[in-house]
Scaffold this motif. Structure first.
Motif, PDB file in Angstrom:
ATOM      1  N   GLN A 137      24.147 -60.082  -7.828  1.00 46.33           N
ATOM      2  CA  GLN A 137      25.277 -60.669  -8.545  1.00 46.33           C
ATOM      3  C   GLN A 137      26.346 -61.130  -7.557  1.00 46.33           C
ATOM      4  OE1 GLN A 137      26.735 -58.804 -12.220  1.00 46.33           O
ATOM      5  NE2 GLN A 137      28.746 -58.713 -11.239  1.00 46.33           N
ATOM      6  N   LYS A 152      15.498 -63.980 -11.828  1.00 45.20           N
ATOM      7  CA  LYS A 152      15.651 -63.239 -13.092  1.00 45.20           C
ATOM      8  C   LYS A 152      16.626 -62.069 -12.970  1.00 45.20           C
ATOM      9  CE  LYS A 152      11.549 -60.402 -12.344  1.00 45.20           C
ATOM     10  NZ  LYS A 152      10.221 -60.033 -12.817  1.00 45.20           N
ATOM     11  N   ALA A 155      22.713 -63.315 -10.763  1.00 42.02           N
ATOM     12  CA  ALA A 155      23.815 -63.790 -11.601  1.00 42.02           C
ATOM     13  C   ALA A 155      24.879 -64.413 -10.702  1.00 42.02           C
ATOM     14  CB  ALA A 155      24.418 -62.647 -12.406  1.00 42.02           C
ATOM     15  N   PHE A 157      28.747 -65.939 -11.081  1.00 46.99           N
ATOM     16  CA  PHE A 157      29.935 -66.142 -11.890  1.00 46.99           C
ATOM     17  C   PHE A 157      30.903 -66.976 -11.062  1.00 46.99           C
ATOM     18  CE2 PHE A 157      27.984 -62.174 -13.219  1.00 46.99           C
ATOM     19  CZ  PHE A 157      27.863 -62.367 -14.579  1.00 46.99           C
ATOM     20  N   LEU A 167      17.184 -71.921 -12.407  1.00 43.74           N
ATOM     21  CA  LEU A 167      17.629 -70.723 -13.103  1.00 43.74           C
ATOM     22  C   LEU A 167      16.417 -70.103 -13.797  1.00 43.74           C
ATOM     23  CD1 LEU A 167      20.010 -68.914 -13.990  1.00 43.74           C
ATOM     24  CD2 LEU A 167      20.337 -70.473 -15.924  1.00 43.74           C
ATOM     25  N   ASP A 169      14.216 -67.394 -16.037  1.00 42.01           N
ATOM     26  CA  ASP A 169      14.475 -66.645 -17.263  1.00 42.01           C
ATOM     27  C   ASP A 169      15.058 -65.291 -16.899  1.00 42.01           C
ATOM     28  OD1 ASP A 169      13.507 -68.659 -18.829  1.00 42.01           O
ATOM     29  OD2 ASP A 169      11.548 -67.731 -19.179  1.00 42.01           O
ATOM     30  N   GLY A 170      16.171 -64.942 -17.534  1.00 45.22           N
ATOM     31  CA  GLY A 170      16.845 -63.678 -17.261  1.00 45.22           C
ATOM     32  C   GLY A 170      17.994 -63.825 -16.280  1.00 45.22           C
ATOM     33  N   GLY A 171      18.000 -64.898 -15.477  1.00 44.64           N
ATOM     34  CA  GLY A 171      19.098 -65.160 -14.539  1.00 44.64           C
ATOM     35  C   GLY A 171      20.332 -65.639 -15.291  1.00 44.64           C
ATOM     36  N   THR A 172      21.500 -65.485 -14.656  1.00 43.08           N
ATOM     37  CA  THR A 172      22.765 -65.855 -15.297  1.00 43.08           C
ATOM     38  C   THR A 172      23.560 -66.798 -14.417  1.00 43.08           C
ATOM     39  OG1 THR A 172      22.886 -63.678 -16.339  1.00 43.08           O
ATOM     40  CG2 THR A 172      24.924 -64.932 -16.255  1.00 43.08           C
ATOM     41  N   LEU A 173      24.075 -67.865 -15.039  1.00 42.86           N
ATOM     42  CA  LEU A 173      25.018 -68.781 -14.397  1.00 42.86           C
ATOM     43  C   LEU A 173      26.177 -68.953 -15.354  1.00 42.86           C
ATOM     44  CD1 LEU A 173      25.976 -70.745 -12.254  1.00 42.86           C
ATOM     45  CD2 LEU A 173      24.494 -72.489 -13.274  1.00 42.86           C
ATOM     46  N   SER A 174      27.339 -68.496 -14.938  1.00 41.27           N
ATOM     47  CA  SER A 174      28.501 -68.542 -15.816  1.00 41.27           C
ATOM     48  C   SER A 174      29.671 -69.140 -15.065  1.00 41.27           C
ATOM     49  CB  SER A 174      28.836 -67.138 -16.295  1.00 41.27           C
ATOM     50  OG  SER A 174      29.992 -67.144 -17.071  1.00 41.27           O
TER      51      SER A 174
END
Length: 174
Positions: A137, A152, A155, A157, A167, A169-174
């Motif tokens: 992260q 996956k 992350a 932010f 990206l 599946d399960g990975g996060t881009l915010s």
């Protein structure tokens, strides 16, 4: 004019710490002088076990161990591996690998950024890399010339800028 050539078997290729002219040096060399700008180029590697507060300018590698920390206004190296803490303006000619939980204060520039899956990092003001692979992260802005891959377990932010972002599946881009 610039001419590309491959290093001979008994040479390694390193960029000058000041002007980035490519220099060809012996694998055993601990320093050299730039043929273009006459800068002294340290080639030694550093293994940081405790607290250090100094600028490091080398074309060797820097490893910051789990109980180590490096605080500097300028950190220049080929490859950087961080298991402890680091703060300062970081300029890596090669890979920057982070396996730690920390806040990194100071800009980071590297060829390839790699974030381990157990890492939780905050980068201020941000990171510039040719490519990035995020398994853990990170908080902060990430700018890449190539691909940003968020796995996956990864992350990000913050703002991501790149020609391609993968990206999983399960990975996060915010």
């Amino acid at each position: 004019p610039f001419e590309y050539r491959k290093p001979k078997d008994n040479e390694r290729r390193v960029p000058c710490v000041d002007c980035e002219t490519i220099l060809f040096v012996s694998p055993q060399a601990t320093s050299t002088q730039c043929s273009s700008c006459s800068a002294y180029v340290n080639l030694q590697s550093f293994n940081i076990m405790g607290d250090r507060r100094e600028n490091i300018k080398t074309r060797g590698d820097i490893v910051i161990n789990k109980k180590g920390s490096l605080t500097a206004s300028a950190i220049v190296c080929t490859d950087l591996t961080v298991h402890g803490k680091v703060s300062g303006k970081i300029d890596c000619a090669g890979d920057a690998f982070f396996k730690t939980d920390a806040k990194v204060v100071g800009s980071v520039r590297c060829k390839r950024l790699m974030i381990h899956k157990t890492s939780d990092l905050e980068f201020f003001p941000g990171i510039r890399a040719e490519t990035a692979e995020v398994h853990g992260q990170i908080k902060g802005d990430l700018i890449c010339e190539g691909t940003i891959k968020i796995t996956k377990t990864g992350a990000v932010f913050g703002d991501c800028t790149a020609p391609a972002i993968v990206l999983e599946d399960g990975g996060t881009l915010s």
